[in-house]
Design a protein around this motif. Structure first.
Motif, mmCIF file in Angstrom:
data_model
loop_
_atom_site.group_PDB
_atom_site.id
_atom_site.type_symbol
_atom_site.label_atom_id
_atom_site.label_comp_id
_atom_site.label_asym_id
_atom_site.label_seq_id
_atom_site.Cartn_x
_atom_site.Cartn_y
_atom_site.Cartn_z
ATOM 1 N N GLY A 1 -45.640 20.392 24.052
ATOM 2 C CA GLY A 1 -44.898 21.373 24.831
ATOM 3 C C GLY A 1 -44.209 22.450 24.022
ATOM 4 O O GLY A 1 -43.175 22.978 24.440
ATOM 5 N N GLN B 1 -46.956 26.934 43.115
ATOM 6 C CA GLN B 1 -45.671 26.912 42.446
ATOM 7 C C GLN B 1 -44.756 28.015 42.970
ATOM 8 O O GLN B 1 -43.566 27.824 43.145
ATOM 9 C CB GLN B 1 -45.859 27.030 40.925
ATOM 10 N N ALA C 1 -43.708 25.426 26.041
ATOM 11 C CA ALA C 1 -43.033 25.218 27.323
ATOM 12 C C ALA C 1 -41.548 25.533 27.216
ATOM 13 O O ALA C 1 -40.970 25.585 26.123
ATOM 14 C CB ALA C 1 -43.239 23.775 27.783
ATOM 15 N N ASP C 2 -40.916 25.728 28.372
ATOM 16 C CA ASP C 2 -39.473 25.946 28.417
ATOM 17 C C ASP C 2 -38.746 24.599 28.411
ATOM 18 O O ASP C 2 -39.137 23.672 29.129
ATOM 19 C CB ASP C 2 -39.099 26.725 29.678
ATOM 20 N N ALA C 3 -37.706 24.492 27.622
ATOM 21 C CA ALA C 3 -36.956 23.240 27.510
ATOM 22 C C ALA C 3 -36.240 22.917 28.813
ATOM 23 O O ALA C 3 -35.735 23.810 29.499
ATOM 24 C CB ALA C 3 -35.958 23.326 26.366
ATOM 25 N N TYR C 4 -36.187 21.661 29.137
ATOM 26 C CA TYR C 4 -35.467 21.203 30.322
ATOM 27 C C TYR C 4 -33.996 21.596 30.226
ATOM 28 O O TYR C 4 -33.346 21.403 29.207
ATOM 29 C CB TYR C 4 -35.590 19.682 30.454
ATOM 30 N N GLY C 5 -33.490 22.188 31.299
ATOM 31 C CA GLY C 5 -32.086 22.573 31.332
ATOM 32 C C GLY C 5 -31.793 23.938 30.757
ATOM 33 O O GLY C 5 -30.652 24.410 30.835
ATOM 34 N N GLN D 1 -40.685 32.597 32.279
ATOM 35 C CA GLN D 1 -41.087 31.642 33.303
ATOM 36 C C GLN D 1 -41.746 32.350 34.475
ATOM 37 O O GLN D 1 -42.741 31.887 35.027
ATOM 38 C CB GLN D 1 -39.877 30.843 33.778
#
Length: 440
Positions: free
Chosen positions: A406, A437, A409-413, A420
């Motif tokens: 990932g 989505q 990918a964008d980090a959770y939080g 995005q």
């Protein structure tokens, strides 16, 4: 009309903001701080790579993150052109048992991107009679870029009943099908022939000459009536390809010196290319190790000969085959060259396998792990190595198609970002699932 001073300032600020926004989206995707290995352009250094519109936009020492919609930190990783496997078997779905135009083949998307491969060349699974079925059944439906070598046998690689049929080896008909799909059919293949006749190879060369594409030979059974030396010094043309070079099954190895036989040496001098084609039974450490390490007869291209058997045996995948040449002392930049720009050139597809500005944005982001690893040949013999490649990220046509950890990918939080909302520009995930989505 006159604006008050404050209104004019606000308007000017909006213009600047708009300009800054446009500037920030100059590239779709930016890989920063990775060690770029691009043999075609003699690059072997830490650099940034910018991608826009599916093409390589810029490779430079420093490219500001503000210039891209999405930036990926590739620190400690190697950034290379997408890997090219010029010996694969991906014609499947016909339901034919024990056939490389059937159950023995694999759908490539499940096995390519996760090891950095963006292009495969199907090595003769189809012939001129069934190529169009292969095209509509597999080529047109997969994300992996699939090119093809046509089998000189019109029925393709469907077992001995078909592959030994001399009457179905027609160079003219094969060439006509190749000419119908230029740039998609990129070579001619002869494989698995058991007889003493020269016809399969002569007809393959005839087809290759008419269509102006190379011939790849899997030399089948070793026959004294058609010695390998003569194939490499008389029959094949400069630019043709001999695969399974380290199998030892057709006297590739001199029994006295344990080096390459004279035909390989003279063939290389003539301009014949030599390909690994590991497969389930075509890579022997007793042959490869002395020929590579002592005699320095190195492959022009590294390839897998991937099919349902080889992928679960000693071969495994493209990176595992590349690892074997690292274990024999080849430097990483050379292994990358043998897996990118060299195979592209052998197939006359020089638009692939490089990171030149304007080139198709196919990239592999690889991690070189250090440790103790074992690499197995066709005889279940192991050679230990200290390095192993792992694919972290694969990009095809400028879009992320595989991301192991990932890193894109964008980090959770994390706060929502413009990336995005615009991610369909740099990842296939939103191309496939975007509507769902957005609806949610």
């Amino acid at each position: 009309m006159r604006f008050p001073f404050r209104s004019r300032s606000m308007a000017f600020g909006l213009i600047l903001l708009s300009a800054a926004t446009l500037h920030a989206q100059r590239y779709d995707l930016l890989l920063q701080h990775g060690h770029v290995i691009d043999p075609r352009n003699n690059i072997d250094a830490v650099m940034d790579v910018a991608i826009g519109g599916g093409k390589i936009a810029k490779v430079a020492t420093t490219i500001p993150a503000a210039d891209a919609v999405k930036t990926v930190n590739a620190t400690g990783l190697y950034v290379t052109p997408g890997l090219i496997d010029i010996h694969a078997h991906v014609y499947t779905g016909t339901g034919e048992k024990n056939s490389y135009a059937g159950d023995n083949g694999i759908y490539p998307d499940g096995y390519t991107f996760r090891v950095g491969v963006t292009t495969v060349v199907d090595a003769g699974s189809s012939g001129w009679r069934n190529f169009e079925d292969f095209k509509q059944r597999v080529i047109d439906r997969q994300q992996t870029r699939i090119l093809a070598e046509l089998n000189i046998v019109g029925a393709g690689m469907r077992g001995a009943h078909y592959e030994q049929n001399l009457d179905d080896m027609d160079g003219t008909a094969t060439a006509e099908m190749a000419k119908k799909y230029p740039g998609l059919i990129v070579g001619i293949k002869s494989a698995h022939f058991e007889g003493p006749e020269w016809k399969p190879y002569e007809q393959a060369v005839k087809a290759g000459t008419i269509a102006n594409i190379p011939v790849m030979i899997d030399y089948g059974n070793d026959r004294k009536e058609r010695p390998l030396y003569e194939l490499l010094t008389r029959v094949l043309r400069p630019g043709d390809i001999y695969t399974h070079v380290y199998s030892g099954l057709r006297e590739e190895q001199d029994p006295v010196t344990l080096g390459p036989q004279k035909g390989l040496i003279k063939g290389r001098q003539r301009g014949i290319y030599f390909d690994v084609g590991h497969g389930g039974g075509s890579f022997n450490w007793n042959v490869a190790y002395p020929i590579v390490t002592k005699f320095k007869f190195l492959p022009d291209s590294i390839s897998t000969d991937i099919h349902i058997t080889s992928m679960n045996a000693g071969m495994k995948d493209m990176l595992n085959v590349m690892d074997k040449f690292l274990a024999m002392g080849e430097p990483l930049p050379l292994v990358i060259k043998q897996s990118t720009s060299n195979p592209a050139h052998e197939m006359k597809q020089d638009q692939l396998g490089n990171l030149s500005e304007g080139a198709i944005a196919d990239l592999a982001v690889l991690r070189l792990e250090n440790g103790k690893f074992g690499f197995v040949d066709m005889n279940n013999v192991r050679v230990d190595g200290k390095q192993k490649l792992t694919c972290e990220l694969t990009i095809k046509d400028g879009k992320v198609v595989y991301d192991l950890n990932g890193i894109s990918a964008d980090a959770y939080g994390a706060p929502a970002s413009s990336a995005q909302k615009q991610s369909k520009r740099w990842t296939t995930m939103h191309t496939v699932y975007g509507k769902d989505q957005e609806a949610h």
